[in-house]
Motif scaffolding. Structure first.
Motif, PDB file in Angstrom:
ATOM      1  N   LYS A 401       0.921  -1.129   0.029  1.00 39.11           N
ATOM      2  CA  LYS A 401      -0.080  -0.138   0.061  1.00 39.11           C
ATOM      3  C   LYS A 401       0.897   1.408  -0.020  1.00 39.11           C
ATOM      4  CE  LYS A 401      -2.433  -1.767   3.568  1.00 39.11           C
ATOM      5  NZ  LYS A 401      -3.403  -1.981   4.551  1.00 39.11           N
ATOM      6  N   PRO A 402       0.491   2.339  -0.717  1.00 39.69           N
ATOM      7  CA  PRO A 402      -0.597   2.198  -1.625  1.00 39.69           C
ATOM      8  C   PRO A 402      -0.331   1.703  -2.862  1.00 39.69           C
ATOM      9  CG  PRO A 402       0.689   4.348  -1.827  1.00 39.69           C
ATOM     10  CD  PRO A 402       1.292   3.551  -0.527  1.00 39.69           C
ATOM     11  N   PRO A 403      -1.450   1.399  -3.692  1.00 38.43           N
ATOM     12  CA  PRO A 403      -2.786   1.949  -3.371  1.00 38.43           C
ATOM     13  C   PRO A 403      -3.637   1.269  -2.259  1.00 38.43           C
ATOM     14  CG  PRO A 403      -2.944   0.359  -5.272  1.00 38.43           C
ATOM     15  CD  PRO A 403      -1.401   0.433  -4.755  1.00 38.43           C
ATOM     16  N   PHE A 404      -4.251   2.257  -1.766  1.00 40.50           N
ATOM     17  CA  PHE A 404      -5.119   1.817  -0.728  1.00 40.50           C
ATOM     18  C   PHE A 404      -6.526   1.089  -1.214  1.00 40.50           C
ATOM     19  CE2 PHE A 404      -2.394   4.527   1.338  1.00 40.50           C
ATOM     20  CZ  PHE A 404      -1.892   3.977   2.517  1.00 40.50           C
ATOM     21  N   PRO A 405      -7.257   0.267  -0.478  1.00 38.45           N
ATOM     22  CA  PRO A 405      -8.460  -0.409  -1.193  1.00 38.45           C
ATOM     23  C   PRO A 405      -9.207   0.800  -1.446  1.00 38.45           C
ATOM     24  CG  PRO A 405      -7.682  -1.477   1.006  1.00 38.45           C
ATOM     25  CD  PRO A 405      -6.609  -0.282   0.707  1.00 38.45           C
ATOM     26  N   ALA A 406      -9.243   1.901  -0.883  1.00 43.68           N
ATOM     27  CA  ALA A 406     -10.625   2.809  -1.439  1.00 43.68           C
ATOM     28  C   ALA A 406     -10.001   3.245  -2.915  1.00 43.68           C
ATOM     29  CB  ALA A 406     -10.365   4.008  -0.610  1.00 43.68           C
ATOM     30  N   GLN A 407      -8.851   3.149  -3.277  1.00 44.43           N
ATOM     31  CA  GLN A 407      -8.423   3.358  -4.673  1.00 44.43           C
ATOM     32  C   GLN A 407      -8.648   2.155  -5.687  1.00 44.43           C
ATOM     33  OE1 GLN A 407      -5.310   4.954  -2.417  1.00 44.43           O
ATOM     34  NE2 GLN A 407      -6.966   6.265  -2.318  1.00 44.43           N
ATOM     35  N   SER A 408      -8.173   1.212  -5.193  1.00 49.20           N
ATOM     36  CA  SER A 408      -7.803  -0.088  -5.882  1.00 49.20           C
ATOM     37  C   SER A 408      -7.852  -1.487  -4.731  1.00 49.20           C
ATOM     38  CB  SER A 408      -6.508  -0.093  -6.643  1.00 49.20           C
ATOM     39  OG  SER A 408      -6.611  -1.545  -7.154  1.00 49.20           O
ATOM     40  N   GLY A 409      -9.175  -1.626  -4.600  1.00 51.18           N
ATOM     41  CA  GLY A 409      -9.256  -2.978  -3.633  1.00 51.18           C
ATOM     42  C   GLY A 409      -9.613  -4.207  -4.086  1.00 51.18           C
ATOM     43  N   LEU A 410     -10.939  -4.572  -4.170  1.00 48.73           N
ATOM     44  CA  LEU A 410     -11.501  -5.963  -4.493  1.00 48.73           C
ATOM     45  C   LEU A 410     -11.686  -5.789  -6.073  1.00 48.73           C
ATOM     46  CD1 LEU A 410     -12.446  -8.514  -3.617  1.00 48.73           C
ATOM     47  CD2 LEU A 410     -14.641  -7.714  -3.432  1.00 48.73           C
ATOM     48  N   PHE A 411     -11.178  -6.738  -6.777  1.00 46.51           N
ATOM     49  CA  PHE A 411     -10.841  -6.964  -7.983  1.00 46.51           C
ATOM     50  C   PHE A 411     -10.542  -5.553  -8.730  1.00 46.51           C
ATOM     51  CE2 PHE A 411     -14.705  -9.563  -6.742  1.00 46.51           C
ATOM     52  CZ  PHE A 411     -14.269 -10.763  -6.924  1.00 46.51           C
ATOM     53  N   GLY A 412      -9.819  -4.899  -8.031  1.00 47.91           N
ATOM     54  CA  GLY A 412      -9.033  -3.696  -8.633  1.00 47.91           C
ATOM     55  C   GLY A 412     -10.091  -2.529  -8.521  1.00 47.91           C
ATOM     56  N   LYS A 413     -11.104  -2.515  -7.682  1.00 53.55           N
ATOM     57  CA  LYS A 413     -12.207  -1.464  -7.858  1.00 53.55           C
ATOM     58  C   LYS A 413     -11.972  -0.775  -6.347  1.00 53.55           C
ATOM     59  CE  LYS A 413     -13.278  -2.696 -11.849  1.00 53.55           C
ATOM     60  NZ  LYS A 413     -12.827  -1.715 -12.889  1.00 53.55           N
ATOM     61  N   PRO A 414     -12.691   0.325  -6.349  1.00 55.50           N
ATOM     62  CA  PRO A 414     -12.885   1.062  -5.040  1.00 55.50           C
ATOM     63  C   PRO A 414     -13.383   0.179  -3.974  1.00 55.50           C
ATOM     64  CG  PRO A 414     -13.350   2.715  -6.805  1.00 55.50           C
ATOM     65  CD  PRO A 414     -13.327   1.218  -7.589  1.00 55.50           C
ATOM     66  N   THR A 415     -12.930   0.024  -2.876  1.00 58.47           N
ATOM     67  CA  THR A 415     -13.528  -0.751  -1.613  1.00 58.47           C
ATOM     68  C   THR A 415     -13.353  -0.286  -0.505  1.00 58.47           C
ATOM     69  OG1 THR A 415     -12.988  -2.815  -3.334  1.00 58.47           O
ATOM     70  CG2 THR A 415     -13.487  -3.154  -0.709  1.00 58.47           C
ATOM     71  N   ALA A 416     -14.700  -0.335   0.313  1.00 57.83           N
ATOM     72  CA  ALA A 416     -14.532   0.301   1.561  1.00 57.83           C
ATOM     73  C   ALA A 416     -14.361  -1.108   2.327  1.00 57.83           C
ATOM     74  CB  ALA A 416     -15.519   0.885   2.025  1.00 57.83           C
ATOM     75  N   ILE A 417     -13.624  -1.186   3.553  1.00 59.18           N
ATOM     76  CA  ILE A 417     -13.694  -2.444   4.229  1.00 59.18           C
ATOM     77  C   ILE A 417     -13.671  -2.160   5.854  1.00 59.18           C
ATOM     78  CG2 ILE A 417     -11.201  -2.865   3.535  1.00 59.18           C
ATOM     79  CD1 ILE A 417     -11.621  -5.583   4.054  1.00 59.18           C
ATOM     80  N   ASN A 418     -14.472  -2.740   6.595  1.00 59.38           N
ATOM     81  CA  ASN A 418     -14.469  -2.423   7.934  1.00 59.38           C
ATOM     82  C   ASN A 418     -14.810  -3.678   8.769  1.00 59.38           C
ATOM     83  OD1 ASN A 418     -15.755   0.503   6.880  1.00 59.38           O
ATOM     84  ND2 ASN A 418     -14.309   0.647   8.731  1.00 59.38           N
TER      85      ASN A 418
END
Lengths: 624, 543
Positions: A401-418
């Motif tokens: 990281k970076p990129p953080f999940p908010a930029q490139s997360g699940l399947f390379g898409k923006p992802t919020a995780i909590n």
């Protein structure tokens, strides 16, 4: 796709059926079915085939559940179905603790010997297991079938004494959690299935002892039927989703921002910052993920929430999806939580049947659905990018990281995780409003916090307190130290946390106060140790845990965790290299490198408990 | 069609394309460097179609594979063209502005409805339609091909059929779109660029029609260049057969093994009055030569340049001294000239390169210094300012007709079946190709050990192996109308009934080219290695 299959024995009918139960039957000769004339002129693959890669772990689960191990033939068939190279699929299958890639008995008993259970007598249980079932890891005959037992990292039953998980393969596979466990009860469970629930300790001792109704996140625990959507709604369920729709996505984000909510998973990152970054990201689609891979030794809060109030999580992640502009959510739950998983799956399907999930949620004009994914035994999968890789069907190795999940997360898409607790806090934020939530606790730590009390306390269990409460008060709320013995130390935050001594008793358990004394709240673990506990034994267990759970991807962690364990072993044997001082200096060096140079939180915190123990004089003093 | 023989696009454009059509190309194994760029493209979201009789390891990466019958490429291409026209998906602005001959093309392909193509190729009409629509609708699409297109008796027609599709849709002359013929070696392109083509002077200047070029070359060399093309390889062998060609000087080639119909090639080479072979190995061709001149390994024992499939000229530097007795190729040729009575002195590779720059406009701006500084330069690079050309034919998109230059013509072509007919006596279609670990006749690759390489086999479909009663590894008698050989059978699921596969990598084990037909394409001179009719029998003793 460069797939070279080479298993000597092809998949059996049984294995193929298990695989088809997830992927459907093969359609052509190209994906492992019967060769047809049309196969000579047409084949499809490419993106559509590779897009199914995320089903790899569910398929491995299906085979493991049905057969008890994943044979080379089964792996080959999975590979031709999913167009995954066998070496890669084997890399995934062999990564996770609950998959076996060598012939294995149909029943495996995982016996927790981790921190809280150590304090609760795990070694004695292991000793009795050996007498009853033979040495660890050796198959023994059981009722015409095979059984073996293995030591396991934390099973998340820390308030109940030594825990065990039975993993049983077959046409009707089962996973049974037992705590407290003993060999007779395990034998019974192998014969007859899980014992009737209802016995055991109170779910939330706080409610019983004080009659307190001040709890917020735990308000429905024990009060609603976790298997009934109606019961949940009667207790106010789904009112917060309605309120969220009324506020609109921006309104929800505003409330979360006003609430100053910090993530409860351990890193204490502002939730609103994550959500806003995803919501504002022009790349589509967006994903939301709930990290329910609660694996920090000593932690069981999310398990209780999911077992007793599963709809609350379903509602909360729906709100999260709505706020972040996501139409698909994932709940990644650890494989050691069979009851929580079953109840969540049930809750998701009931919610879907009643229009609380689906193309038009509550008729409010937005679509959202949830996929529940089962982990397979890997502590590192709780690291958010490792978890994302695991959902994608890969080894749970953290990403840079970076990129953080908010930029490139699940399947390379923006992802919020909590984390689960964070999401349930969002429900409370919507219930009382962001500013009111911010008024709870302290300036730097708003709202309430769940604490997992275990070890030497009178009433271990899950407690909810407003931020600002001191460590002494938390222990006293749990009835104080059992037997009134003197306190030696408290492990805060689990294996990745740190030890504090009696001098810290009056420190408030807030993010900022903990930071000030060089400790962490982590996942809310409060493991209380009296003067009889073998602290060095615990440290060795911690160092062994990190050596085991390091994914091996980056060198500082892979090597540092081994070196740390070696130093502790030498010191325990009383045979230090050079002097004890030299060994302590070496620990300090290992700690600095591992903390500074590892790519993820596992390596960065793998040394913190040991180092804090050194600082407190718990190790390296006379007795060790 | 466009005036110069070279791929229109850079490798890296494959990474940014939306659609890639691999047509008769197993690039995964035969062009692994290019395929790396393809893989990046796929990762970036490009879709891929593979057109190939076999479901090769490249085809296994494709979104869809069209397993056509060997030699039915033109029917497929014409049907795709017809469907694009019928569906109204042509790029009419491009056609009007930059092409000629559309009307006749449209008329020709109207005889190729999807149903006919389905009959000819074996591929369902639906899938052909899908490819047609996806290709026409893609913003950036490339057609990449290799020997699956060109090793046919009608090779040039096959290529034209593909070019027509690019003209129809405007998939040429723009970044990411293009026509990409993949070359089989690091320097096949360079050989063509240097004029090793019967009708071209260096830099693709036509020897028959370009009087200006002839006079420039003539002036530089102090001779008169006749406006007369030479012979290509297939013609040379015919000339040998007719006794017109009696001496040959073969440099770095092993025709005794690599030509179709080995028996005939071997007889003709051995029958020459004088044969000189210059090579780094004592190849089978060298064994029958009168004189063998040991050359140097051009990639490590000599200075020079190579040009790859994306027209990139790259420097090659000498790293090792050649073994005793071997001499630099330039030195050998200069010495030969001297003994024939012309003293060229002792030119270095850079001297020769600068001579080339003076004569070939497309190379003029490429000094050794600049090639080194830029890490290679893609031609054309006509002057000192130019840094080379990323992709060709951008001119076709120019507004100004003067800058646009000559339009690109459609050449309507018709389907022709392979010459070596399938009959009850020879019912199985044998096609040939390459494997990742080996190269051509194995002169260069056979020296190296690799765990991937097995013995040469005849690959048969499970259906044919079953029907004929062959087990894996069992030796079979394989016969064509020209010859016969024995080879172990390998059951290969990437083949369908009626299709067999062999390589030519191991002539010392199995002389595959004993079987192949030397029928060659009159336009390109390439032999039809890809379509042989064979029969497969049990060995006499096994019956």
């Amino acid at each position: 796709m460069d797939i070279r299959l080479g298993a000597k024995v092809p998949a059996t009918e049984e294995e193929r059926a298990a695989i088809a139960s997830v992927l459907g039957p093969p359609e052509t000769g190209w994906d492992g079915g019967q060769r047809q004339a049309a196969d000579g002129h047409v084949a499809f693959g490419g993106h559509a085939a590779r897009a199914r890669r995320h089903l790899l772990i569910p398929v491995l689960h299906a085979v493991q559940d049905r057969i008890g191990w994943i044979s080379p033939g089964a792996l080959d068939h999975i590979c031709e179905r999913l167009t995954v190279p066998p070496a890669e699929a084997y890399g995934v299958a062999s990564f996770y603790g609950l998959f076996r890639t060598t012939p294995s008995p149909g029943a495996v008993v995982h016996v927790c010997d981790d921190l809280a259970c150590q304090v609760g007598g795990a070694e004695a249980l292991c000793e009795r297991m050996s007498r009853r079932f033979g040495a660890e890891g050796t198959p023994s005959a059981f009722n015409g079938a095979g059984v073996t037992w293995l030591r396991s990292p934390c099973l998340g039953q820390c308030d109940r004494g030594s825990a065990a998980l039975i993993q049983r393969a077959g046409r009707e596979p089962s996973r049974i959690g037992l705590a407290p466990a003993d060999p007779d009860q395990i034998w019974q469970a192998l014969l007859a299935g899980p014992p009737a629930s209802g016995a055991g300790r109170p779910l939330v001792p706080q409610l019983e002892s004080t009659g307190s109704r001040t709890v917020r996140l735990l308000r429905r625990v024990g009060q609603v039927d976790p298997e009934s959507l109606g019961s949940y709604r009667a207790a106010g369920g789904y009112e917060m989703l309605r309120r969220a729709v009324g506020l609109g996505p921006q309104g929800v984000l505003r409330e979360v921002r006003d609430a100053k909510l910090l993530g409860r998973g351990g890193a204490a990152f502002p939730t609103a910052v994550k959500w806003e970054a995803v919501a504002a990201n022009p790349v589509r689609p967006h994903y939301v993920v709930c990290n329910a891979d609660e694996s920090e030794p000593g932690t069981f809060k999310d398990r209780v929430l999911m077992e007793e109030d599963p709809y609350a999580l379903v509602e909360a992640i729906t709100i999260m999806g709505y706020a972040c502009g996501a139409e698909q959510g994932y709940i990644y739950i650890r494989g050691e939580y069979p009851l929580a998983e079953a109840r969540l799956r049930d809750a998701v399907s009931q919610a879907r049947a009643r229009g609380f999930l689906g193309e038009d949620v509550m008729g409010a004009g937005f679509g959202f659905d949830i996929d529940v994914r089962r982990g397979a035994g890997a502590y590192i999968a709780g690291e958010e990018t490792a978890l994302i890789n695991s959902i994608e069907g890969k080894r749970a190795e953290p990403r840079n990281k970076p990129p953080f999940p908010a930029q490139s997360g699940l399947f390379g898409k923006p992802t919020a995780i909590n984390n689960v607790e964070t999401l349930l806090s969002v429900l409370e934020i919507l219930r009382i409003g962001g500013p009111a939530f911010a008024a709870l606790g302290t300036d730097g730590s708003t709202g309430t916090r769940l604490f997992c009390l275990s070890g030497c306390v009178e009433r271990p269990g899950l407690y909810e307190h407003e931020f600002g409460i001191t460590l002494r008060e938390v222990i006293e709320a749990a009835g104080g130290i059992s037997g009134g013995r003197p306190l030696r130390a408290v492990l805060l935050g689990g294996a990745a946390g740190s030890f504090v001594g009696p001098s810290a008793l009056d420190t408030p358990l807030t993010f900022e106060a903990m930071r000030a004394i060089g400790a962490t709240l982590g996942s809310g673990v409060v493991l209380v140790l009296d003067d009889t506990v073998d602290v060095v034994g615990l440290l060795r267990r911690i160092s062994q845990f990190f050596r085991d759970e390091s994914c091996g991807q980056c060198v500082p962690c892979r090597v540092g965790t081994v070196r740390q364990e070696e130093v502790l072993a030498r010191m325990t044997r009383g045979a230090p290299f050079g002097s004890v001082e030299q060994e302590l200096a070496l620990l300090e060096d290992i700690g600095a490198v591992t903390r500074d140079a590892s790519i993820c939180g596992l390596g960065q915190t793998a040394v913190s408990a040991v180092q804090s123990a050194v600082r407190l004089g718990l190790v390296g003093s006379v007795e060790s | 069609v466009f005036g110069a023989g070279g791929g229109t696009s850079s490798y890296r454009e494959a990474e940014d394309a939306d659609l890639l059509v691999l047509w008769g190309s197993n690039a995964r194994e035969a062009h692994p460097i290019f395929f790396h760029h393809v893989l990046k493209g796929l990762r970036n979201g490009a879709r891929m179609y593979a057109v190939d009789p076999r479901r090769t390891s490249s085809a296994q990466w494709a979104d869809a594979w069209l397993g056509i019958h060997v030699g039915s490429d033109i029917s497929l291409a014409n049907a795709i063209g017809n469907e694009i026209i019928a569906a109204g998906l042509v790029n009419d602005a491009f056609i009007k502005r930059a092409t000629t001959g559309f009307e006749e093309y449209a008329k020709t392909v109207s005889a190729y409805p999807l149903e006919r193509a389905e009959r000819d190729t074996g591929v369902p009409a639906d899938l052909i339609r899908r490819l047609a629509h996806d290709y026409a609708r893609a913003d950036r699409a490339q057609i990449c091909w290799t020997l699956g297109i060109t090793e046919h008796h009608n090779a040039a027609d096959n290529v034209l059929a593909l070019i027509n599709l690019a003209l129809l849709t405007g998939h040429v002359g723009r970044y990411g779109s293009g026509l990409v013929p993949l070359r089989g070696q690091n320097n096949v392109q360079g050989g063509g660029d240097m004029g090793a083509i019967p009708n071209k002077l260096t830099g693709f200047q036509d020897i028959e029609t370009n009087a200006d070029a002839r006079s420039r070359f003539g002036k530089a060399y102090g001779v008169t260049i006749p406006p007369k093309r030479g012979m290509h390889l297939s013609q040379m062998f015919e000339a040998m057969e007719e006794g017109e060609l009696t001496a040959a000087y073969v440099i770095g080639e092993n025709p005794l093994r690599s030509e179709a119909d080995t028996n005939r090639a071997s007889k003709l080479l051995e029958g020459l009055e004088h044969l000189v072979v210059q090579d780094i190995f004592l190849t089978d061709t060298a064994r029958v030569a009168d004189v063998v001149l040991p050359g140097t390994a051009s990639w490590c024992e000599a200075e020079g340049t190579v040009t790859n499939s994306e027209r990139r000229v790259q420097r090659v530097r000498k790293a090792l001294e050649p073994p005793a007795g071997a001499r630099d190729d330039i030195e050998i040729i200069s010495e030969l000239a001297r003994r024939l009575g012309t003293d060229w002195g002792h030119p270095t590779s850079e001297d020769l390169w600068n001579e080339l720059r003076a004569l070939s406009p497309m190379h003029r701006g490429m000094s050794y210094e600049k090639i080194e500084r830029l890490g290679g330069i893609q031609w054309p690079c006509p002057d000192d300012e130019s840094t080379g050309t990323l992709f060709l034919h951008a001119r076709l998109w120019e507004e100004d007709p003067v800058k646009r230059g000559a339009p690109a013509p459609f050449f309507a072509v018709q389907q022709e079946d392979p010459l070596d007919e399938l009959t009850p006596e020879y019912p199985i279609r044998l096609t040939t190709g390459r494997r990742l670990d080996s190269y051509n006749t194995g002169v260069q690759s056979g020296e190296y050990a690799t765990p991937l390489r097995g013995p040469e086999t005849l690959n048969l479909s499970p259906e044919d192996a079953g029907r004929l009663g062959f087990a894996e590894g069992e030796v079979a008698q394989v016969s064509s109308r020209r010859g016969s050989l024995t080879v172990p059978v390998h059951v290969d699921t990437t083949l369908r009934a009626g299709l067999a596969f062999m390589t030519l990598h191991f002539p010392e084990q199995v002389e595959t080219n004993v079987l192949t037909l030397d029928a060659w394409d009159p336009k390109s001179g390439t032999a039809e290695f890809k379509a042989t009719a064979i029969r497969v029998d049990k060995l006499p003793e096994a019956i």
